[in-house]
Design a protein around this motif. Structure first.
Motif, PDB file in Angstrom:
ATOM      1  N   ARG A  62       0.833  -1.211   0.000  1.00  0.00           N
ATOM      2  CA  ARG A  62       0.000   0.000   0.000  1.00  0.00           C
ATOM      3  C   ARG A  62       0.864   1.256   0.000  1.00  0.00           C
ATOM      4  O   ARG A  62       0.611   2.198  -0.752  1.00  0.00           O
ATOM      5  CB  ARG A  62      -0.922  -0.024   1.224  1.00  0.00           C
ATOM      6  N   ILE A  65       2.441   1.692  -3.454  1.00  0.00           N
ATOM      7  CA  ILE A  65       1.502   2.191  -4.459  1.00  0.00           C
ATOM      8  C   ILE A  65       1.230   3.672  -4.245  1.00  0.00           C
ATOM      9  O   ILE A  65       1.222   4.474  -5.193  1.00  0.00           O
ATOM     10  CB  ILE A  65       0.193   1.378  -4.419  1.00  0.00           C
ATOM     11  N   ASP A  71       1.672  -0.495 -10.345  1.00  0.00           N
ATOM     12  CA  ASP A  71       0.516  -1.311 -10.734  1.00  0.00           C
ATOM     13  C   ASP A  71       0.876  -2.785 -10.927  1.00  0.00           C
ATOM     14  O   ASP A  71       0.016  -3.601 -11.225  1.00  0.00           O
ATOM     15  CB  ASP A  71      -0.143  -0.759 -12.003  1.00  0.00           C
ATOM     16  N   SER A  73       3.304  -6.077  -9.141  1.00  0.00           N
ATOM     17  CA  SER A  73       4.195  -6.569  -8.099  1.00  0.00           C
ATOM     18  C   SER A  73       4.813  -7.879  -8.546  1.00  0.00           C
ATOM     19  O   SER A  73       4.124  -8.737  -9.104  1.00  0.00           O
ATOM     20  CB  SER A  73       3.440  -6.787  -6.791  1.00  0.00           C
ATOM     21  N   ILE A  94      -3.172  -3.768  -6.305  1.00  0.00           N
ATOM     22  CA  ILE A  94      -2.234  -4.018  -7.410  1.00  0.00           C
ATOM     23  C   ILE A  94      -2.988  -4.683  -8.555  1.00  0.00           C
ATOM     24  O   ILE A  94      -3.868  -5.514  -8.332  1.00  0.00           O
ATOM     25  CB  ILE A  94      -1.040  -4.884  -6.936  1.00  0.00           C
TER      26      ILE A  94
END
Length: 294
Positions: A62, A65, A71, A73, A94
């Motif tokens: 979190r 981001i 966008d 991982s 994600i």
């Protein structure tokens, strides 16, 4: 164009500060991937210096981001922590989680895949090499220097066969190569990739690599019959495998005629897919088809 991964993709690496995470983050950066951060709660606030750039470490997905707009991982955490890592990434919003980790218990994979699906997160893997859009971005462990951008889409259960076909067809090149993983349960299937490549205007031809065990290739053949209008060339690993043995990947279990290489080959050929007996023969079929189309 590309499938799932583009040069605009912003990538977080969960487990970046571990040995494998560090090695492959360096390779991803060298390939041009926009790696914007790592995730490790115990090392939050630090920065890791790679050859290409200094990459910050965040305490959570979190946080990563919020700070970077990531966008994608890529998950390099050990098997015992993979479920929590994917659930965290999905809960953070994600869009794409690429799970490289192998040896994850199947019940953990089932749980995090269901959770990710409920959150709208696409998962590639687990136990996969990831995916690459040559010349744009590389999320995972696929070597970036063995091929170039081109017009073939590749979807494969096998990591090493992904690399071999990429190399054999390096003079033609690829839009995107996706290694979906060989476990019994995976987040993205042959069918998902076939649909994406069918819709991608720059993908002219599709190469599908399967292997013995399960019925994913038979289901892919049925999907090709109904929905795919682009030429597809296939290869199935395991023609010489003995019956009743578990070979390599956890998904490669054969019983009777179900799941055999021959059964899969026949299913694919019945819907017009040309299937090679070896990777080199498969590459030759691709080149032959391309010549007839131009």
């Amino acid at each position: 164009m590309a499938v799932y991964l583009t040069k605009e993709s912003k990538v977080l690496v969960q487990g970046m500060t571990g040995g494998e995470g560090m090695k492959h983050t360096r390779r991803m950066l060298a390939a041009g991937t926009d790696v914007v951060g790592g995730v490790n709660p115990r090392k939050a606030g630090r920065t890791v210096d790679f050859d290409e750039r200094a990459v910050p470490v965040f305490g959570s997905v979190r946080e990563g981001i919020d700070a970077t707009g990531a966008d994608v991982s890529v998950v390099f955490v050990p098997p015992a922590f993979a479920r929590a890592a994917v659930v965290e990434a999905a809960d953070a919003g994600i869009e794409l989680a690429v799970v490289i980790t192998e040896g994850i218990p199947v019940h953990d994979s089932v749980a995090f895949l269901a959770h990710a699906r409920s959150r709208g997160t696409r998962v590639i893997g687990p136990n996969c090499p990831g995916l690459i859009t040559p010349g744009q971005s590389n999320a995972g462990i696929i070597p970036a220097d063995i091929t170039k951008p081109g017009r073939i889409g590749l979807v494969s259960k096998s990591g090493t066969l992904t690399y071999q076909l990429m190399y054999e067809l390096r003079d033609v090149g690829f839009t995107t190569c996706v290694g979906i993983g060989g476990d019994p349960v995976v987040g993205t299937s042959h069918i998902d990739c076939l649909a994406a490549f069918q819709d991608d205007p720059d993908t002219e031809m599709i190469v599908l690599i399967g292997e013995i065990g399960g019925d994913a290739e038979e289901r892919a053949a049925d999907y090709i019959r109904q929905h795919v209008r682009k030429p597809v060339v296939g290869y199935i690993a395991g023609f010489t495998a003995p019956e009743g043995r578990t070979m390599g990947h956890a998904g490669a279990i054969v019983s009777g005629s179900s799941g055999t290489a021959q059964a899969k080959r026949e299913a694919l050929e019945a819907v017009g897919v040309r299937v090679g007996r070896t990777p080199t023969e498969t590459a030759g079929l691709v080149l032959e088809l391309l010549e007839t189309r131009h």
